[in-house]
Design an enzyme around this catalytic site. Structure first.
Site, PDB file in Angstrom:
ATOM      1  N   CYS A  66      71.565  76.265  40.665  1.00  0.00           N
ATOM      2  CA  CYS A  66      71.770  75.068  41.480  1.00  0.00           C
ATOM      3  C   CYS A  66      72.927  74.280  40.878  1.00  0.00           C
ATOM      4  O   CYS A  66      73.710  74.818  40.098  1.00  0.00           O
ATOM      5  CB  CYS A  66      70.497  74.235  41.576  1.00  0.00           C
ATOM      6  SG  CYS A  66      70.026  73.429  40.030  1.00  0.00           S
ATOM      7  N   ALA A  67      73.038  73.011  41.185  1.00  0.00           N
ATOM      8  CA  ALA A  67      74.161  72.207  40.698  1.00  0.00           C
ATOM      9  C   ALA A  67      74.060  71.914  39.208  1.00  0.00           C
ATOM     10  O   ALA A  67      75.024  72.081  38.467  1.00  0.00           O
ATOM     11  CB  ALA A  67      74.262  70.907  41.482  1.00  0.00           C
TER      12      ALA A  67
END
Length: 191
Positions: A66-67
């Site tokens: 994810c980020a």
């Protein structure tokens, strides 16, 4: 139940050719840049994708990204609870890019959607300002709106979850098109 592990960016880069990489960010965030070869399955679609992910995990290692690492940890926990082994990328795509590794962009991706963290900051800040303004102009009770957001942010930090992000993920610009998700699941089953 299996325990999720984390890979550093350099280790993930050297093993990228043997990993099935699943990016659990929103489609807009994914379009802004993702690990080479990553497939986009947003976090709220993990349960739907579970059979295809399980099939991929039976044939090789899975890396969830994810980020920054929080959503991938949540996805890793869901997968582990369902008996699927998956590693997460320490620091997410932010750490990947900061370490100088290349991010890929889908062909034809022209619009840049803000990352979920930025969307949350904008929404939370706007609601806090609105509550303060309405509290000054209309009635002081509107300041409770600002207090509610502050309480939600504290809860979010303590639990490493974000209800506002979960709500924002349901907006149309953050949702995968059904055909895109179906194509991703088919690609996952064919790996």
């Amino acid at each position: 139940m299996t325990t999720p592990t984390a890979l550093a960016t350099d280790e993930a880069r050297t093993r990228l050719h043997e990993l099935t990489v699943i990016d659990v960010r929103t489609p807009g965030e994914y379009a802004g840049g993702h690990l080479p070869g990553a497939l986009n399955i947003p976090l709220d679609q993990i349960q739907r994708a579970l059979p295809a992910i399980r099939y991929a995990a039976e044939r090789g290692d899975v890396l969830v990204v994810c980020a920054s690492g929080a959503r991938s940890e949540n996805a890793g926990r869901i997968l582990a609870e369902n008996g699927v082994r998956a590693a997460t990328l320490s620091g997410g795509t932010g750490a990947w890019a900061a370490d100088g590794h290349e991010l890929h962009h889908p062909q034809g991706a022209s619009r840049a959607t803000w990352g979920m963290e930025r969307q949350v900051r904008l929404t939370a800040g706007a609601i806090v300002l609105l509550g303060l303004l309405l509290g000054l102009v209309v009635h002081p009770a509107f300041q409770l709106l600002s207090a509610g957001i502050a309480g939600g942010l504290v809860f979010s930090a303590l639990t490493n979850t974000c209800g506002m992000a979960a709500l924002l993920a349901k907006l149309p610009h953050n949702r995968p098109r059904a055909a895109d998700l179906d194509n991703t699941l088919a690609a996952l089953r064919n790996r």
